[in-house]
Scaffold this motif. Sequence first.
Motif, PDB file in Angstrom:
ATOM      1  N   ALA A 112       0.818  -1.222   0.000  1.00  0.00           N
ATOM      2  CA  ALA A 112       0.000   0.000   0.000  1.00  0.00           C
ATOM      3  C   ALA A 112       0.848   1.267   0.000  1.00  0.00           C
ATOM      4  N   ARG A 113       2.154   1.111   0.226  1.00  0.00           N
ATOM      5  CA  ARG A 113       3.089   2.242   0.349  1.00  0.00           C
ATOM      6  C   ARG A 113       2.648   3.188   1.454  1.00  0.00           C
ATOM      7  N   THR A 114       2.499   2.635   2.636  1.00  0.00           N
ATOM      8  CA  THR A 114       2.132   3.450   3.791  1.00  0.00           C
ATOM      9  C   THR A 114       2.998   3.082   4.990  1.00  0.00           C
ATOM     10  N   VAL A 115       3.147   4.072   5.861  1.00  0.00           N
ATOM     11  CA  VAL A 115       3.842   3.901   7.143  1.00  0.00           C
ATOM     12  C   VAL A 115       2.852   4.224   8.242  1.00  0.00           C
ATOM     13  N   THR A 116       2.783   3.399   9.265  1.00  0.00           N
ATOM     14  CA  THR A 116       1.923   3.695  10.404  1.00  0.00           C
ATOM     15  C   THR A 116       2.782   4.104  11.595  1.00  0.00           C
ATOM     16  N   LEU A 117       2.251   5.027  12.384  1.00  0.00           N
ATOM     17  CA  LEU A 117       2.961   5.564  13.537  1.00  0.00           C
ATOM     18  C   LEU A 117       2.277   5.148  14.828  1.00  0.00           C
ATOM     19  N   ALA A 118       3.026   5.150  15.921  1.00  0.00           N
ATOM     20  CA  ALA A 118       2.473   4.744  17.215  1.00  0.00           C
ATOM     21  C   ALA A 118       1.289   5.619  17.607  1.00  0.00           C
ATOM     22  N   GLY A 119       1.310   6.876  17.194  1.00  0.00           N
ATOM     23  CA  GLY A 119       0.220   7.790  17.522  1.00  0.00           C
ATOM     24  C   GLY A 119      -1.040   7.582  16.713  1.00  0.00           C
ATOM     25  N   GLY A 120      -1.016   6.636  15.761  1.00  0.00           N
ATOM     26  CA  GLY A 120      -2.203   6.310  14.979  1.00  0.00           C
ATOM     27  C   GLY A 120      -2.219   6.895  13.577  1.00  0.00           C
ATOM     28  N   GLN A 121      -1.284   7.770  13.254  1.00  0.00           N
ATOM     29  CA  GLN A 121      -1.259   8.412  11.936  1.00  0.00           C
ATOM     30  C   GLN A 121      -0.758   7.432  10.874  1.00  0.00           C
ATOM     31  N   THR A 122      -1.287   7.559   9.661  1.00  0.00           N
ATOM     32  CA  THR A 122      -0.809   6.775   8.526  1.00  0.00           C
ATOM     33  C   THR A 122      -0.267   7.730   7.471  1.00  0.00           C
ATOM     34  N   LEU A 123       0.946   7.452   6.987  1.00  0.00           N
ATOM     35  CA  LEU A 123       1.602   8.304   6.005  1.00  0.00           C
ATOM     36  C   LEU A 123       1.760   7.532   4.700  1.00  0.00           C
ATOM     37  N   ALA A 124       1.307   8.114   3.603  1.00  0.00           N
ATOM     38  CA  ALA A 124       1.512   7.505   2.287  1.00  0.00           C
ATOM     39  C   ALA A 124       2.846   7.979   1.714  1.00  0.00           C
ATOM     40  N   TYR A 125       3.456   7.133   0.903  1.00  0.00           N
ATOM     41  CA  TYR A 125       4.739   7.536   0.296  1.00  0.00           C
ATOM     42  C   TYR A 125       4.835   7.025  -1.139  1.00  0.00           C
ATOM     43  N   ASP A 126       5.614   7.768  -1.935  1.00  0.00           N
ATOM     44  CA  ASP A 126       6.069   7.263  -3.232  1.00  0.00           C
ATOM     45  C   ASP A 126       7.452   6.620  -3.089  1.00  0.00           C
ATOM     46  N   ARG A 127       8.278   7.220  -2.233  1.00  0.00           N
ATOM     47  CA  ARG A 127       9.558   6.613  -1.885  1.00  0.00           C
ATOM     48  C   ARG A 127       9.718   6.666  -0.367  1.00  0.00           C
ATOM     49  N   LEU A 128      10.232   5.587   0.172  1.00  0.00           N
ATOM     50  CA  LEU A 128      10.467   5.482   1.615  1.00  0.00           C
ATOM     51  C   LEU A 128      11.968   5.348   1.860  1.00  0.00           C
ATOM     52  N   ILE A 129      12.488   6.141   2.781  1.00  0.00           N
ATOM     53  CA  ILE A 129      13.887   6.007   3.210  1.00  0.00           C
ATOM     54  C   ILE A 129      13.899   5.491   4.638  1.00  0.00           C
ATOM     55  N   LEU A 130      14.583   4.402   4.850  1.00  0.00           N
ATOM     56  CA  LEU A 130      14.755   3.847   6.194  1.00  0.00           C
ATOM     57  C   LEU A 130      16.186   4.116   6.651  1.00  0.00           C
ATOM     58  N   SER A 131      16.303   4.811   7.750  1.00  0.00           N
ATOM     59  CA  SER A 131      17.620   5.092   8.329  1.00  0.00           C
ATOM     60  C   SER A 131      17.520   4.993   9.841  1.00  0.00           C
ATOM     61  N   PRO A 132      17.161   3.800  10.345  1.00  0.00           N
ATOM     62  CA  PRO A 132      16.835   3.667  11.763  1.00  0.00           C
ATOM     63  C   PRO A 132      18.007   3.299  12.665  1.00  0.00           C
ATOM     64  N   GLY A 133      19.228   3.196  12.090  1.00  0.00           N
ATOM     65  CA  GLY A 133      20.357   2.829  12.937  1.00  0.00           C
ATOM     66  C   GLY A 133      20.365   1.351  13.271  1.00  0.00           C
ATOM     67  N   ILE A 134      20.796   1.053  14.483  1.00  0.00           N
ATOM     68  CA  ILE A 134      20.982  -0.339  14.900  1.00  0.00           C
ATOM     69  C   ILE A 134      19.929  -0.767  15.922  1.00  0.00           C
ATOM     70  N   ASP A 135      19.817  -2.068  16.041  1.00  0.00           N
ATOM     71  CA  ASP A 135      19.144  -2.676  17.184  1.00  0.00           C
ATOM     72  C   ASP A 135      20.081  -3.760  17.717  1.00  0.00           C
ATOM     73  N   PHE A 136      19.709  -4.389  18.808  1.00  0.00           N
ATOM     74  CA  PHE A 136      20.607  -5.357  19.435  1.00  0.00           C
ATOM     75  C   PHE A 136      20.130  -6.785  19.214  1.00  0.00           C
TER      76      PHE A 136
END
Length: 420
Positions: A112-136
């Motif tokens: 669907a090309r969407t991102v959902t946020l913890a606050g309930g908002q949904t964001l549509a995108y044509d291009r998505l950039i992920l730059s979230p760093g690391i996890d353990f």
Amino acid sequence: MKLTRRTLIGSGLTAAALLAAPSVFGQAKPKIVIIGGGAGGATAARYLAKDGAGALDVTLVEANPVYTTCFFSNLYLGGFREFESLQHGYDKIAAGGVTVINDLATGVDRNARTVTLAGGQTLAYDRLILSPGIDFKDGSVPGWSVEAAEKMPHAYKAGPQTQLLKSMVEAMPAGGVFAMIAPPNPYRCPPGPYERISMIAHLLKQKNPTAKIMVLDPKDKYSKQALFEEGWAKHYDGMIDWIGPDFGGGAVEVRPDSMEIVVDGTVEKIDACNVIPGQIAGKIAQIAAVTDDKGWAPVHPENMKSKMDDNVYVLGDSSAQGDMPKSGFSANSQAKVAAMSIRGELLGSKVFPAKYSNTCWSLIAPDDGVKVGASYQPTPEKIASVESFISQTGEDAALRKATYEESLGWYEGITTDMFG
């Protein structure tokens, strides 16, 4: 018809024409959503907004309203910088035309090309950039969990953990023992573990000169090893013991409740402990299902586009790209390549061949700085190092001082490039 860069060029449209008629893909402006406001995400947001000249709808999603740089956080531990000097807000990025949302991204629907946020908002995108760093990586250090980080901090996501680690070192009793559990490869750097040891040794030398440091390392060698060993012998002789895998450094269990470590079956009582676990891509990259079986996100070396999805780019620490280290400098360099590629796809602007660069500085003691770096180019298989350099052992004091001062200038420059 699906609009592509080729059809744009073939139709004779130019970027200027697109700016005059900004209806692309049947919407007012192409939408770019960026998750993660660190070196990769913040840089990409600024460059897309600036170079897109108003033709792109750029949204930056970052959970924290203020970003604390991991790079140079070791200098705070050593007493060379104030904590506040590591912190940067997003006001200038917002003023540059980026919509900044302080919320946690919890879901990505790539169909669907969407991102959902913890606050309930949904964001549509044509291009998505992920730059979230690391996890353990769960279980990489037996006995340690993220919950235990309040007793044995990782301090590898800069902020309160960094402050906690410093307070624990400062509270050590006279002649106490500090232990670091060093990470396996690959890991985020900076903050480099061995610069961190140098900075903690400097702090202890001032406040607690009879204290000892143990480095338990699963690796049989590490970056700039000869330079650190020379520096430790010169400035902190007898204070630091590095224990590699041949002597039990790779077989360590920690016991946060009793403040003990078990090294190859032998229990050691310690006074403060920094556990740097094994690492994987940030959680949202895993949720978006753009990671491989090793936990990193493979990308095309010529533009940082995900190998899993043509509409997704992955920058910085989370990406599996080849020879570049997982550094802020690398992420900043990769972000500019990705931003240029996205503008080419969405606006038809010219895309130049990708070039990448990185330098990592380390401070060993006051005015004793060393560095390693390289320039990189894409090959069909990976981003490959094409020319590299490294400080040499035995350099004179003036050169080491100049190297440290060079790093100070770099920090001011890159944080301005990231945050405005």
